[in-house]
Structures are given as structure tokens and as C-alpha cells.
Design an enzyme around this catalytic site. Structure first.
Site, PDB file in Angstrom:
ATOM      1  N   ARG A 185      74.419 -17.772 -93.339  1.00  0.00           N
ATOM      2  CA  ARG A 185      73.752 -17.884 -92.029  1.00  0.00           C
ATOM      3  C   ARG A 185      72.271 -17.502 -92.092  1.00  0.00           C
ATOM      4  NH1 ARG A 185      78.089 -19.878 -91.359  1.00  0.00           N
ATOM      5  NH2 ARG A 185      79.324 -19.820 -89.447  1.00  0.00           N
TER       6      ARG A 185
ATOM      7  N   SER B 116      80.023 -18.502 -82.572  1.00  0.00           N
ATOM      8  CA  SER B 116      80.117 -17.116 -83.067  1.00  0.00           C
ATOM      9  C   SER B 116      78.885 -16.354 -82.609  1.00  0.00           C
ATOM     10  CB  SER B 116      80.120 -17.087 -84.594  1.00  0.00           C
ATOM     11  OG  SER B 116      81.283 -17.667 -85.096  1.00  0.00           O
TER      12      SER B 116
ATOM     13  N   GLU C 161      74.326 -13.377 -84.471  1.00  0.00           N
ATOM     14  CA  GLU C 161      74.053 -14.617 -85.181  1.00  0.00           C
ATOM     15  C   GLU C 161      73.180 -15.491 -84.282  1.00  0.00           C
ATOM     16  OE1 GLU C 161      75.391 -18.343 -85.235  1.00  0.00           O
ATOM     17  OE2 GLU C 161      77.160 -17.889 -86.449  1.00  0.00           O
TER      18      GLU C 161
HETATM   19  N1  EPU Z   1      90.177 -12.744 -86.112  1.00  0.00           N
HETATM   20  C1  EPU Z   1      90.584 -11.735 -85.269  1.00  0.00           C
HETATM   21  N2  EPU Z   1      90.544 -11.940 -83.923  1.00  0.00           N
HETATM   22  C2  EPU Z   1      90.105 -13.108 -83.385  1.00  0.00           C
HETATM   23  C3  EPU Z   1      89.689 -14.140 -84.236  1.00  0.00           C
HETATM   24  C4  EPU Z   1      89.730 -13.943 -85.602  1.00  0.00           C
HETATM   25  O1  EPU Z   1      90.992 -10.676 -85.693  1.00  0.00           O
HETATM   26  O2  EPU Z   1      90.068 -13.177 -82.151  1.00  0.00           O
HETATM   27  C5  EPU Z   1      90.183 -12.478 -87.554  1.00  0.00           C
HETATM   28  C6  EPU Z   1      91.392 -13.006 -88.270  1.00  0.00           C
HETATM   29  O3  EPU Z   1      91.762 -12.070 -89.235  1.00  0.00           O
HETATM   30  C7  EPU Z   1      90.874 -14.247 -88.958  1.00  0.00           C
HETATM   31  C8  EPU Z   1      89.444 -13.832 -89.276  1.00  0.00           C
HETATM   32  O4  EPU Z   1      89.054 -13.036 -88.156  1.00  0.00           O
HETATM   33  O5  EPU Z   1      91.595 -14.547 -90.068  1.00  0.00           O
HETATM   34  C9  EPU Z   1      88.496 -14.973 -89.418  1.00  0.00           C
HETATM   35  O6  EPU Z   1      88.500 -15.750 -88.231  1.00  0.00           O
HETATM   36  P1  EPU Z   1      88.028 -17.272 -88.239  1.00  0.00           P
HETATM   37  O7  EPU Z   1      88.740 -18.020 -89.283  1.00  0.00           O
HETATM   38  O8  EPU Z   1      88.089 -17.821 -86.858  1.00  0.00           O
HETATM   39  O9  EPU Z   1      86.519 -17.185 -88.718  1.00  0.00           O
HETATM   40  P2  EPU Z   1      85.308 -16.224 -88.349  1.00  0.00           P
HETATM   41  O10 EPU Z   1      84.959 -15.451 -89.552  1.00  0.00           O
HETATM   42  O11 EPU Z   1      85.539 -15.459 -87.101  1.00  0.00           O
HETATM   43  C10 EPU Z   1      83.563 -17.964 -89.171  1.00  0.00           C
HETATM   44  C11 EPU Z   1      82.302 -18.598 -88.646  1.00  0.00           C
HETATM   45  C12 EPU Z   1      82.652 -19.706 -87.657  1.00  0.00           C
HETATM   46  C13 EPU Z   1      83.531 -20.726 -88.357  1.00  0.00           C
HETATM   47  C14 EPU Z   1      84.802 -20.021 -88.845  1.00  0.00           C
HETATM   48  C15 EPU Z   1      85.747 -20.944 -89.600  1.00  0.00           C
HETATM   49  C16 EPU Z   1      80.658 -16.814 -88.735  1.00  0.00           C
HETATM   50  C17 EPU Z   1      79.826 -15.859 -87.935  1.00  0.00           C
HETATM   51  N3  EPU Z   1      81.473 -17.570 -88.018  1.00  0.00           N
HETATM   52  O12 EPU Z   1      84.169 -17.317 -88.061  1.00  0.00           O
HETATM   53  O13 EPU Z   1      81.456 -20.337 -87.289  1.00  0.00           O
HETATM   54  O14 EPU Z   1      83.889 -21.772 -87.470  1.00  0.00           O
HETATM   55  O15 EPU Z   1      84.397 -18.957 -89.743  1.00  0.00           O
HETATM   56  O16 EPU Z   1      85.295 -21.130 -90.887  1.00  0.00           O
HETATM   57  O17 EPU Z   1      80.545 -16.839 -89.948  1.00  0.00           O
HETATM   58  C18 EPU Z   1      79.705 -20.253 -85.685  1.00  0.00           C
HETATM   59  O18 EPU Z   1      78.977 -19.854 -86.599  1.00  0.00           O
HETATM   60  O19 EPU Z   1      79.269 -20.427 -84.505  1.00  0.00           O
HETATM   61  C19 EPU Z   1      81.101 -20.471 -85.964  1.00  0.00           C
HETATM   62  C20 EPU Z   1      81.962 -20.769 -85.002  1.00  0.00           C
END
Ligand code: EPU
Length: 332
Positions: free
Chosen positions: A162, A232, A328
Site C-alpha cells: 500500500r 479498508s 490507509e
Molecule cells: N477479519 C476479522 N474480522 C473481520 C474481517 C476480517 O477478524 O471483520 C480477519 C480474519 O482473520 C481474516 C483476516 O482478518 O482472515 C483478513 O481479512 P480479509 O481477507 O478480508 O483481508 P484484510 O486483510 O482485512 C486486505 C485488504 C483488502 C483486500 C483483502 C483481500 C488491506 C488494508 N486490505 O484486507 O483491500 O480486499 O485483503 O485480499 O490490506 C482495500 O484496500 O480497500 C481493501 C478492501
């Protein structure tokens, strides 16, 4: 070119809060951008794509530039790859759809990410194991201070999680991005959610991968046209060994991903949820019920409501887990 004064930005940011720009212009060409920069050398400047990753807490006391250069053109085509140049204002997901429809692979995992193509390199958008840096050959820009045209190859973009030179310096207006995509496709499962979604599709096609990503995102993430948000809100924190150890003491179940020997990533969504802030609402703002990392706006006109809620989440996560959550999203 039409220059607007005290221009209302409410429909130009995906949180839909109110803020005016002292000056606002929509240049259609590189020459018009250069002309604008020469006309207002001393104004503070903000370059707007689709406004999907920012919000305003006060009027913008300067010039907001929203370039409207779009279009997709093939600049090289061989048996293995196709190289395309895409205007900065092109809608990102329309580009993904266009490429998937032609059997060009490389950005399908980035399906349905809101925003403009020119914004993609700025924060090196990423999802489901892919980052846009993996397919960028070159970024074409105009340096604001000198009005010079500057091109950055992939290494010169200094891409990180990012992050990029464009985000660090905020000196350049991106006019187009050159991508190299592959004409062949072999699915490599890289991400648990995607693996689950495609569990009953043994060798998914490019289109099936795009459809799977779209289903996951529609389920987990709110559409900003229905519930205003900016995706995010915080980055996933990168922490040291000492920070990791202290986090695991406070929260033994925290997910930890190794980056290198003294560097780890944890999940901001997880920390926010554990702190009791998933689906929490404060007045007109809150975190989304299906994903703790998304701040949603239920009807506030004022970006300060979002900023206050952001500070509250940062404070609670810092107090409970000693982790600093870094936004972010850009706050103006
Ligand atoms: N999780 C929770 N609670 C929640 C949601 C998620 O505990 O409400 C935990 C779970 O353990 C899950 C982990 O967080 O396994 C990761 O969640 P997720 O796969 O949704 O990914 P993220 O790390 O929260 C990142 C990106 C997203 C992207 C997703 C999928 C960043 C800041 N965000 O989110 O990007 O879509 O991975 O790859 O790196 C964005 O940047 O706007 C965005 C949506």
C-alpha cells in the site's frame, strides 16, 4: 478550461461528506494539465481520481485537479503477452472486465476494487494475493513543480505494501499506466477465501476467478454507492518481533504473518473486531457489520465524524494491544 470556485466535493468522495475546494478543474489532456499547473504555481494541489480512498475534514484551500484522460490502447502484442496503456481516469474495474473478457490475465484478483486506474499505483492496490505492482511496466506522470513529463519504470515506482513513490512524495500527476498482462492463464490458489469460494470448481477459468472474487467482495464489503465508505480504512500493521510478542501476550489468537526475520504483519480487522468494534455504530458512522476494517457513513455530512471515529478506534486498539493503526485512507 473551466475553473470552478468554491466547488462542492460531496459527490466526488465515496464517503459523501461535504467540503468545498477553493478551485476545481477537470483537464482533458496532458497539455491542459500543464497549462493549469502553470496558471496556479503557488496553490496547494490535490489530484482526484474517483475519490474512493480519501475524505475531507475541512474545506480544501487550494486547487483540486480531476484529470479525465481515459481509454485503453494496445502498445505491444505477442504470443505470450499484451502490453496496454490505460488513461488515469479509466475506471479500474471496467479495465479488469475488459482484460478478462479478452483472456488477458494478471489483474483478475483485483476485480471490483473501486477507483480509477491512475490511483492504482499510488497505493499499490492489492487483494487476494495479487498487487498491482506485479503487472505494472511503467507509470507516466507530470511533475507538479516543474510541469515536466516523467516516466517511472516498475523499480522507480518504489512499490511496497500500500505504498509507492507517488504516495510518499505526492509530487506527480499520473496520466497513464502501462500494464503487461499474460495471454495464458493458470490458476494458482493464493488466498484462503478464494480457495474456499472455488472449492467446487477444479480448474477455474479466468472468468470464474473474477466471478468468485466479485462474490466474495459483494458478501464482505459494502458498495460505496449504497453505503458510503472508502474500502479498508486502516493498513494491516507491520510489527517488530517485540511488538508481535507483546501482542500475542494480550491477544494469543492474533493472526501473525511472517514478512522477514524481524518483521510481521497482523490483521487490523481482527484487532478491531476483538476490541469490540465490528458493526459498531456511533451516531452516523460505524464499522461495517460484515467487515471490521471498513468504516461506513450512514448519513453524516461532516468528515470530522469519520475522523473522530477513526481516532476512537486507534485509541482503543492502542490501549488494548499496543498497536498503532495507520489509516490507509487519506485524510484532508
Ligand atoms: N477479519 C476479522 N474480522 C473481520 C474481517 C476480517 O477478524 O471483520 C480477519 C480474519 O482473520 C481474516 C483476516 O482478518 O482472515 C483478513 O481479512 P480479509 O481477507 O478480508 O483481508 P484484510 O486483510 O482485512 C486486505 C485488504 C483488502 C483486500 C483483502 C483481500 C488491506 C488494508 N486490505 O484486507 O483491500 O480486499 O485483503 O485480499 O490490506 C482495500 O484496500 O480497500 C481493501 C478492501
Amino acid at each position: 478550461m473551466d475553473i470552478q470556485h468554491n466547488f462542492q466535493l460531496q459527490t466526488y468522495n465515496s464517503f459523501r461528506t461535504k467540503a468545498t475546494a477553493k478551485l476545481f478543474a477537470k483537464p482533458r489532456t496532458i497539455d491542459e494539465i500543464i497549462e493549469l499547473l502553470k496558471q496556479y504555481p503557488n496553490e496547494k494541489k490535490l489530484i482526484l481520481g474517483n475519490g474512493c480512498n480519501l475524505f475531507f475534514t475541512k474545506p480544501f484551500d487550494g486547487l483540486v485537479i480531476k484529470p479525465i484522460i481515459s481509454g485503453i490502447s494496445v502498445i505491444d502484442d505477442n504470443a505470450e503477452n499484451v502490453t496496454i496503456e490505460v488513461g488515469a481516469a479509466q475506471d479500474w474495474d471496467e479495465l479488469v472486465e475488459y482484460c478478462v473478457n479478452r483472456g488477458w490475465s494478471g489483474i483478475e484478483n483485483l476485480s471490483l476494487i473501486p477507483g480509477a486506474v491512475g490511483a492504482a499505483p499510488i497505493q499499490n492496490i492489492g487483494a487476494y494475493g495479487t498487487e498491482v505492482k506485479d503487472v505494472i511496466v511503467k507509470v507516466k506522470t507530470i511533475e507538479m513543480a516543474t510541469q515536466a513529463i516523467k516516466e517511472f519504470n516498475n523499480a522507480e515506482c518504489e512499490f511496497e505494501y500500500r505504498n509507492s513513490i507517488f504516495k510518499q512524495t505526492r509530487n506527480y500527476i499520473i496520466t497513464s499506466v502501462i500494464f503487461q498482462l499474460s495471454k495464458s492463464f493458470s490458476y494458482r490458489e493464493k488466498y484462503i477465501d478464494l480457495k474456499k469460494e472455488l472449492a467446487h470448481t477444479p480448474s477455474p477459468t479466468l472468468k470464474q476467478v473474477r466471478e468468485a472474487i466479485i462474490s466474495i467482495r459483494k458478501r464482505k464489503l459494502p458498495n460505496h454507492l449504497e453505503i458510503p465508505n472508502a474500502g479498508s480504512f486502516f493498513k494491516n500493521p507491520i510489527i517488530t518481533t517485540a511488538e508481535k510478542d507483546s501482542l500475542l501476550e494480550a491477544l494469543p489468537s492474533a493472526p501473525i504473518y511472517n514478512i522477514d526475520t524481524n518483521s510481521f504483519k497482523t490483521s487490523a480487522a481482527y484487532l478491531i473486531e476483538q476490541a469490540g468494534y465490528k458493526g459498531k455504530r456511533k451516531g452516523n458512522v460505524g464499522t461495517y457489520e460484515n467487515h471490521a476494517l471498513i468504516i461506513v457513513n450512514y448519513g453524516s455530512d461532516d468528515g470530522n465524524d469519520i475522523a473522530d471515529f477513526m481516532h476512537e478506534i486507534q485509541k482503543v486498539v492502542k490501549t488494548k494491544y499496543n498497536i498503532e493503526l495507520e489509516p490507509e485512507v487519506w485524510v484532508f
